[in-house]
Design a protein around this motif. Sequence first.
Motif, PDB file in Angstrom:
ATOM      1  N   PHE A  28       0.618  -1.099   0.077  1.00  0.00           N
ATOM      2  CA  PHE A  28       0.212   0.087  -0.018  1.00  0.00           C
ATOM      3  C   PHE A  28       0.812   1.319  -0.090  1.00  0.00           C
ATOM      4  O   PHE A  28       0.579   2.111   0.792  1.00  0.00           O
ATOM      5  N   PRO A  29       1.619   1.341  -0.861  1.00  0.00           N
ATOM      6  CA  PRO A  29       2.392   2.699  -1.209  1.00  0.00           C
ATOM      7  C   PRO A  29       1.426   3.806  -1.867  1.00  0.00           C
ATOM      8  O   PRO A  29       0.435   3.400  -2.206  1.00  0.00           O
ATOM      9  N   GLY A  30       1.641   5.063  -1.725  1.00  0.00           N
ATOM     10  CA  GLY A  30       1.125   6.097  -2.512  1.00  0.00           C
ATOM     11  C   GLY A  30       0.252   7.036  -1.510  1.00  0.00           C
ATOM     12  O   GLY A  30       0.596   6.886  -0.349  1.00  0.00           O
ATOM     13  N   ALA A  31      -0.552   7.661  -2.147  1.00  0.00           N
ATOM     14  CA  ALA A  31      -1.173   8.733  -1.364  1.00  0.00           C
ATOM     15  C   ALA A  31      -2.203   8.214  -0.646  1.00  0.00           C
ATOM     16  O   ALA A  31      -2.704   9.021  -0.031  1.00  0.00           O
ATOM     17  N   THR A  39       9.555   3.525  -1.894  1.00  0.00           N
ATOM     18  CA  THR A  39      10.441   2.263  -1.921  1.00  0.00           C
ATOM     19  C   THR A  39      11.753   2.155  -1.142  1.00  0.00           C
ATOM     20  O   THR A  39      12.502   1.317  -1.609  1.00  0.00           O
ATOM     21  N   GLY A  40      11.979   3.125  -0.626  1.00  0.00           N
ATOM     22  CA  GLY A  40      13.406   3.473  -0.041  1.00  0.00           C
ATOM     23  C   GLY A  40      13.319   2.519   1.216  1.00  0.00           C
ATOM     24  O   GLY A  40      12.594   1.987   1.662  1.00  0.00           O
ATOM     25  N   VAL A  41      14.790   2.538   1.661  1.00  0.00           N
ATOM     26  CA  VAL A  41      15.191   1.489   2.793  1.00  0.00           C
ATOM     27  C   VAL A  41      14.425   1.802   4.070  1.00  0.00           C
ATOM     28  O   VAL A  41      14.264   2.991   4.240  1.00  0.00           O
ATOM     29  N   CYS A  69       2.417   1.652  10.166  1.00  0.00           N
ATOM     30  CA  CYS A  69       3.313   2.654   9.728  1.00  0.00           C
ATOM     31  C   CYS A  69       4.595   2.527   9.460  1.00  0.00           C
ATOM     32  O   CYS A  69       5.205   1.571  10.118  1.00  0.00           O
ATOM     33  N   THR A  70       5.267   2.921   8.514  1.00  0.00           N
ATOM     34  CA  THR A  70       6.661   2.789   8.141  1.00  0.00           C
ATOM     35  C   THR A  70       7.224   4.165   7.927  1.00  0.00           C
ATOM     36  O   THR A  70       6.824   5.080   7.540  1.00  0.00           O
ATOM     37  N   VAL A  71       8.667   3.901   8.642  1.00  0.00           N
ATOM     38  CA  VAL A  71       9.465   5.255   8.508  1.00  0.00           C
ATOM     39  C   VAL A  71      10.635   4.774   7.578  1.00  0.00           C
ATOM     40  O   VAL A  71      11.271   3.689   7.821  1.00  0.00           O
ATOM     41  N   HIS A  72      10.902   5.463   6.668  1.00  0.00           N
ATOM     42  CA  HIS A  72      11.872   4.953   5.664  1.00  0.00           C
ATOM     43  C   HIS A  72      12.530   5.893   4.912  1.00  0.00           C
ATOM     44  O   HIS A  72      12.157   7.193   5.007  1.00  0.00           O
ATOM     45  N   LEU A  73      13.658   5.732   4.402  1.00  0.00           N
ATOM     46  CA  LEU A  73      14.567   6.556   3.440  1.00  0.00           C
ATOM     47  C   LEU A  73      13.798   6.984   2.356  1.00  0.00           C
ATOM     48  O   LEU A  73      13.250   5.962   1.787  1.00  0.00           O
ATOM     49  N   VAL A  74      14.023   8.080   1.720  1.00  0.00           N
ATOM     50  CA  VAL A  74      13.271   8.522   0.288  1.00  0.00           C
ATOM     51  C   VAL A  74      14.319   8.076  -0.704  1.00  0.00           C
ATOM     52  O   VAL A  74      15.567   8.336  -0.515  1.00  0.00           O
ATOM     53  N   ASP A  75      13.948   7.242  -1.753  1.00  0.00           N
ATOM     54  CA  ASP A  75      14.884   7.110  -2.839  1.00  0.00           C
ATOM     55  C   ASP A  75      13.874   7.528  -4.364  1.00  0.00           C
ATOM     56  O   ASP A  75      13.102   8.377  -3.767  1.00  0.00           O
TER      57      ASP A  75
END
Length: 208
Positions: free
Chosen positions: A116-119, A146-148, A135-141
């Motif tokens: 469930f990525p996206g807006a 999709t980031g780590v 919820c997910t905290v992640h790096l932005v690529d």
Amino acid sequence: GARVVVLVSGGGSNLAALLAAHDDPAYGARVVGVITDKPGAGALTLAQEAGVPSAVVAPADFADRDAWNRGVAEAIAVFRPDHVVLAGFMRILSPTVVDRFAGRIINTHPALLPSFPGAHGVRDALAHGVKVTGCTVHLVDAGVDTGVILAQATVPVEDADDEATLHERIKVAERALLVETVGRVAREGLSVDGRHARIGRAATSADR
Ligand code: GAR
């Protein structure tokens, strides 16, 4: 402490949580600037009340998407941040921004990525009929969500939930996870090996 710039589009409950944490010097991170794409965003009031400078970078004020992205990158750079936190920032940043602050942009997303990525992470999870989300905290690529992955927390879905009630429950977990993760990254640093992030110093042969 680490200098953090927060980008927001909405009400700013995650920003409010970061602002509540940053007065404690032991927290290790300080919000030094708030940037929004939405003139009139609630987050601007939160920033003002906290005495943190803010900037509005509205797409309507720029000729095109490229110019807007350059404007965002410049607005961020003014604050000389160690980290950039996207806390409910609802626009996709181009490589102009992502590459300039590579490995230093952290996003919070209201679902358990890579699902469930996206807006519409909350709506999409609910529509799929999942019994647990989070919820997910992640790096932005360069991709969309999709980031780590840095940290995740789970939240149960209840039978009576609609998008609003589920999102509210997620936000409670989300603001705690975001505050904790940003603080840990600020205090301990981050090392990334492929898809795997480790908060703290890089592993050395002495660890094995
Ligand atoms: C948060 O739940 C955040 O994860 C989400 O917007 C909400 C903002 O709430 N972001 C996205 O969906 C990004 N695609 P807030 O303005 O109260 O912090």
